[in-house]
Motif scaffolding. Structure first.
Motif, PDB file in Angstrom:
ATOM      1  N   PRO A  14       7.198   6.630  -8.243  1.00 38.73           N
ATOM      2  CA  PRO A  14       7.051   8.007  -7.747  1.00 38.73           C
ATOM      3  C   PRO A  14       5.592   8.440  -7.760  1.00 38.73           C
ATOM      4  CG  PRO A  14       8.917   7.855  -9.221  1.00 38.73           C
ATOM      5  CD  PRO A  14       8.228   6.525  -9.297  1.00 38.73           C
ATOM      6  N   GLY A  15       5.183   9.105  -6.697  1.00 37.14           N
ATOM      7  CA  GLY A  15       3.800   9.512  -6.540  1.00 37.14           C
ATOM      8  C   GLY A  15       2.936   8.497  -5.839  1.00 37.14           C
ATOM      9  N   GLY A  16       3.455   7.306  -5.631  1.00 40.86           N
ATOM     10  CA  GLY A  16       2.692   6.245  -5.001  1.00 40.86           C
ATOM     11  C   GLY A  16       2.692   6.344  -3.484  1.00 40.86           C
ATOM     12  N   SER A  17       2.077   5.337  -2.862  1.00 37.49           N
ATOM     13  CA  SER A  17       1.931   5.316  -1.408  1.00 37.49           C
ATOM     14  C   SER A  17       2.342   3.962  -0.837  1.00 37.49           C
ATOM     15  CB  SER A  17       0.472   5.583  -1.008  1.00 37.49           C
ATOM     16  OG  SER A  17       0.044   6.856  -1.434  1.00 37.49           O
ATOM     17  N   LEU A  18       2.786   3.988   0.404  1.00 41.78           N
ATOM     18  CA  LEU A  18       3.065   2.788   1.181  1.00 41.78           C
ATOM     19  C   LEU A  18       2.696   3.067   2.624  1.00 41.78           C
ATOM     20  CD1 LEU A  18       6.612   1.554   0.025  1.00 41.78           C
ATOM     21  CD2 LEU A  18       4.436   0.365  -0.328  1.00 41.78           C
ATOM     22  N   ARG A  19       2.372   2.009   3.359  1.00 40.89           N
ATOM     23  CA  ARG A  19       2.165   2.138   4.788  1.00 40.89           C
ATOM     24  C   ARG A  19       3.078   1.162   5.518  1.00 40.89           C
ATOM     25  NH1 ARG A  19      -3.037   1.232   8.797  1.00 40.89           N
ATOM     26  NH2 ARG A  19      -2.544  -0.972   8.400  1.00 40.89           N
ATOM     27  N   LEU A  20       3.899   1.699   6.377  1.00 41.48           N
ATOM     28  CA  LEU A  20       4.779   0.883   7.206  1.00 41.48           C
ATOM     29  C   LEU A  20       4.126   0.634   8.568  1.00 41.48           C
ATOM     30  CD1 LEU A  20       8.221   2.621   6.571  1.00 41.48           C
ATOM     31  CD2 LEU A  20       7.066   0.863   5.210  1.00 41.48           C
ATOM     32  N   SER A  21       4.406  -0.536   9.126  1.00 40.64           N
ATOM     33  CA  SER A  21       3.904  -0.884  10.454  1.00 40.64           C
ATOM     34  C   SER A  21       5.067  -1.270  11.347  1.00 40.64           C
ATOM     35  CB  SER A  21       2.926  -2.063  10.375  1.00 40.64           C
ATOM     36  OG  SER A  21       1.818  -1.761   9.558  1.00 40.64           O
ATOM     37  N   CYS A  22       4.940  -0.961  12.620  1.00 46.96           N
ATOM     38  CA  CYS A  22       5.942  -1.355  13.616  1.00 46.96           C
ATOM     39  C   CYS A  22       5.206  -1.888  14.834  1.00 46.96           C
ATOM     40  CB  CYS A  22       6.811  -0.173  14.001  1.00 46.96           C
ATOM     41  SG  CYS A  22       7.941  -0.526  15.375  1.00 46.96           S
ATOM     42  N   ALA A  23       5.338  -3.179  15.048  1.00 44.95           N
ATOM     43  CA  ALA A  23       4.694  -3.825  16.190  1.00 44.95           C
ATOM     44  C   ALA A  23       5.690  -3.966  17.331  1.00 44.95           C
ATOM     45  CB  ALA A  23       4.153  -5.189  15.786  1.00 44.95           C
ATOM     46  N   ALA A  24       5.313  -3.470  18.490  1.00 38.58           N
ATOM     47  CA  ALA A  24       6.182  -3.515  19.666  1.00 38.58           C
ATOM     48  C   ALA A  24       5.708  -4.595  20.635  1.00 38.58           C
ATOM     49  CB  ALA A  24       6.190  -2.167  20.374  1.00 38.58           C
TER      50      ALA A  24
END
Length: 115
Positions: A14-24
């Protein structure tokens, strides 16, 4: 046809970060809306954030101010930067792309927020 491949999920405190990616890939010229949805266990799939026609964005009230959607047109990739994550953000996150007549989904990536 459009293919969507997500990446970047995982376990975060909790309080952390993530980055999601979506390649088309594929017939991406037909896409006019692209964004992210999520589905938690026992709940319906819901909109998280998306680009609408042009450069306008929509955010769910629950993530506004914490999540940011962005894109790199040169890479045909959409990102979801997730900050200040909460346990209630735990879900499978899906990339979605839409043309005038059809919608496409990625396979989903699990995000778990837990200590």
């Amino acid at each position: 046809q459009v293919q969507l491949v997500e990446s970047g999920g995982g376990l975060v405190q909790p309080g952390g970060s993530l980055r999601l990616s979506c390649a088309a890939s594929g017939s991406i010229f037909s896409i006019n809306i692209m964004g992210w949805y999520r589905q938690a266990p026992g709940k319906q799939r819901e909109l998280v954030a998306r680009f609408t026609s042009g450069s306008s964005t929509n955010y769910a009230d629950s993530v506004r101010g914490r999540f940011t959607i962005s894109r790199d047109n040169a890479k045909n990739t959409v990102y979801l930067q997730m900050n200040s994550l909460k346990p209630e953000d735990t879900a499978v996150y899906y990339c979605n792309a839409r043309s005038v007549s059809v919608g496409y989904w990625g396979q989903g990536t699990q995000v778990t927020v837990s200590s």
